[in-house]
Design an enzyme around this catalytic site. Sequence first.
Site: not given
Length: 486
Positions: A224, A226, A231, A404, A406, A411
Amino acid sequence: MNIFYNLIKYFLFLTYWLLIANITFRVLMKRRSIPVSMSWLLTIYIIPFIGISIWFFFGELYLGKRQKKIANKIWSISNQWLNELKLCQHIFQKQNSEVADSLFQLCKHRQGISGIKSNKVELLSNTKKTMQILIRDIYLARRNIEMVFYIWKPGGIADDVAIALIDSAQRGIHCRLMLDSAGSIEFFQSPWFNIMKKAGIQVVAALKFSLSRIFLRRIDVRQHRKIVLIDNYITYSGSMNLVDPDLFKKSSNIGQWIDLMIRIEGPIASAIGIIYSCDWEIETGCKILPQLPNNNILKNEFNKKSSVQVIASGPGFPKNMIHQALLTTIYSAKHELIMTTPYLVPSEDLLQAICTAAQRGVNVSIIIPLDHDSILVKWASRVFFSELLEAGVKIYQFKKGLLHSKSILVDQQLSLIGSVNLDMRSLWLNFEITLVIDDSHFGNNLFAVQNQYILDSQLLDKKIWSMRSYWTRILEKIFYFLSPLL
């Protein structure tokens, strides 16, 4: 004939109870939380045939035999490389802000390295612009490009990324692409798969999904993450899959998916590179350890007061690390806590941490989608609303598409952005990644994005929520019973 039928009957009866006893023993011996264990036992005993089937598909954390063998030793091998990274002492931050200190100490002791400084961190909240910037970076790559995505759906601007990647491979750039076999099934069925391979790109289908493997490993353990690495210097990570937002899941009629990504330049790329290396080795058996940061990176003039840490989860990585990090983050909040998640099915510990934060005076806001792509998760999420609202948590329902992203902001100083949903699958099963940023300037940028989410949302009213129908409450309780299994 009667004797034969009786033998068959007794055989099936014995097999059934042996299965029940075996699963009961494995549930009790496996150290799960009590609610999860009870959910499994009740499911198996109340609806036994369905419960047994669900157990074999989803009950235990299986990898393939070769993958499991590599995963069991992968982190100890990685620690050898991390010891070499530690010799680059100039990249590590010696002190963190008060609100971030506990989390960074946890990461240091469990993952082996401190937070890394001298990174240029950019928050990207528009998927189309993110893709355009990514395409530019791919064309400018000089040595190597590594990618991992849960979903790559051909079409639109995703094809432009594919063309840029093919062009880079043809001019000699070493390109590796790892895609989840289930999430990216449309990609592997499209011409792009063979076109990329012919161009010299190493394309790997992670955690291959097939009916022949369903009894060999859990089919819902997914890759899952991403991640894009260019480089050993430029990194992308966050919640965005490689899809065109104008085309993705249009038939669901819930609007565009809204994502957050981070683009980073600097030495944190080496730490993220080791995660990619581990994933690649677990899947292929080949080791591709990243390079250590070069002297030019060590001397850059990027923000040396901020600190970045990366947290990885999944088979082979430090156990329960994501869960511990989230709890530590929530308990660190003193004034304000803002969370965005598309899937809100928290563990009991996380639920209590969020409620406790609100009850001790922290201004807690949770932003979730109003419309959802998963009916199961939507109803399971509703179970927690009453307790959250009673504790004083503000629940905002985003109206302009499927939120979508997350993210967690504490603070306006400590930020967490990645692929992790607040549900059981992200917390305990999948290969996930979260970036932790201790930087007030970045925190202010994230606050601006989250505040725009709030403006595009409706606040859930506690009184109106308490007036929902009796049958709705019963349905919520049914999904609450199933929530530990989601």
